[in-house]
Every structure is written in structure tokens, then in C-alpha cells.
Scaffold this motif. Sequence first.
Motif, short mmCIF file in Angstrom:
data_model
loop_
_atom_site.label_atom_id
_atom_site.label_comp_id
_atom_site.label_asym_id
_atom_site.label_seq_id
_atom_site.Cartn_x
_atom_site.Cartn_y
_atom_site.Cartn_z
N THR A 148 0.86 -1.18 0.00
CA THR A 148 0.00 0.00 0.00
C THR A 148 0.89 1.23 0.00
OG1 THR A 148 -1.70 -1.16 1.26
CG2 THR A 148 -1.82 1.23 1.25
N HIS A 149 0.58 2.17 -0.86
CA HIS A 149 1.31 3.44 -0.92
C HIS A 149 0.32 4.57 -0.78
CE1 HIS A 149 5.65 3.03 -2.00
NE2 HIS A 149 5.26 1.78 -2.01
N ASN A 150 0.77 5.63 -0.11
CA ASN A 150 -0.10 6.76 0.17
C ASN A 150 0.67 8.06 -0.10
OD1 ASN A 150 -2.14 8.37 1.15
ND2 ASN A 150 -1.61 8.03 3.30
N THR A 151 -0.03 9.03 -0.67
CA THR A 151 0.57 10.36 -0.83
C THR A 151 -0.51 11.41 -0.68
OG1 THR A 151 2.06 11.70 -2.17
CG2 THR A 151 0.33 10.56 -3.34
N LYS A 152 -0.10 12.57 -0.19
CA LYS A 152 -1.01 13.70 -0.02
C LYS A 152 -0.41 14.92 -0.69
CE LYS A 152 -2.62 11.93 4.35
NZ LYS A 152 -3.06 12.16 5.69
#
Length: 193
Positions: A148-152
Motif C-alpha cells: 500500500t502506498h499513500n501520498t497527499k
Amino acid sequence: MPQRILFPLIALFILAGCARPDTTLNINPTMNLPQQDPSLMGATISITSADQRQDSALAKVNREGQLLTLTPSRDMRFLLQEALEKQLRARGYMVGPEGSVNVQIIINNLYADVQEGDLRYNIVTKVDISIVSQAKNGQQQTKNFRTTHNTKGAFTASNKNIENVINEALTDMINEMAQDTSISDFIRQNARS
């Protein structure tokens, strides 16, 4: 004279307003390769792929009141099959239609959930694949890889933002596949049984 210039300019602006937004994501993860294993002595395997997802879209975003479905620049099933094939060839296996072990890579989930607010966006990419190895002697092994990868970021998520998160997630998962030896160990133990 001014009408000859004005009319084409107005037509150009109208056509530009009707242009369809780009809905294709350029997916090109880095494909890491493992070290060659000299003890394999050229065992032949076959490789196939399957996509178990209900929808082949990589993301859905709301742009100017319109829900857009973003699709990959190439078939994800074949991209992951190519990565697995390159890794197994790098280890020293030969790939052919009738191998002593059949290896299948299955996409269970591959999607970027894009949430956009008034001032910020959040992209969460989940990748879940299974690699099923079936030997001619009846033995079978399933190996799962998940990431899982997340960016904001500020304002709205561009296609490039979404591409980057998906490519990072796929690169990490392909790197994990390259470091994992359980599939190669299974093939070695069952290729000649």
C-alpha cells in the motif's frame, strides 16, 4: 479583414473547450532483477497471468463535475507477467509453453483510491497479487505479495500524481518479488519430481 482572423480564433477556442481530458495513466515501474542461481541447470517453466479484478480501471476521479475513469497505458496483466518472466529468466530458468512447473501471476487488486477535498488530495494505492506455482507432480504453492502506498498534496490530484503513486507501489512490489526466493525454491524442488 478582422472577421477573417476573429472567426477562426473563436472556432479554435470552442474546439479547445470540447477536448476530452486525458484518461490514460503511464504505468512504467522499475523492474528489479535477482541474481542468477547457477544450481538451477536450466529447468523449463511456463508463465501465465490473470486479472481477477471486477474493473480494469486504475482510478476514478471527479474533474469539473465529471467522473473520469483512468486506465493504464498497457495491460497490467501482461506488465506483471513480463516482470515475473524477466525475474525468473534472470535466476536461470528457461521459459516455454510446456514447463515442468506452471507459474501464474494473478492480479487480485490494483487500484488508486483518489480522495479530493477543497484544498488537499489523498491517494492510496493498493496492490495485491498472487503467484501460484503448480508442478507436474501435483504439488502447488501460492505466494501473495501486497503493498500500500499513500501520498497527499495540495489542491487536486493530477494524472502525474496518480501515476507516481501507482508506479512506486508496483516498483516496491516487483522489488519484493525479486528478493523473495520461495517461488524459486519451490520450482527447484519440484521441477524434476
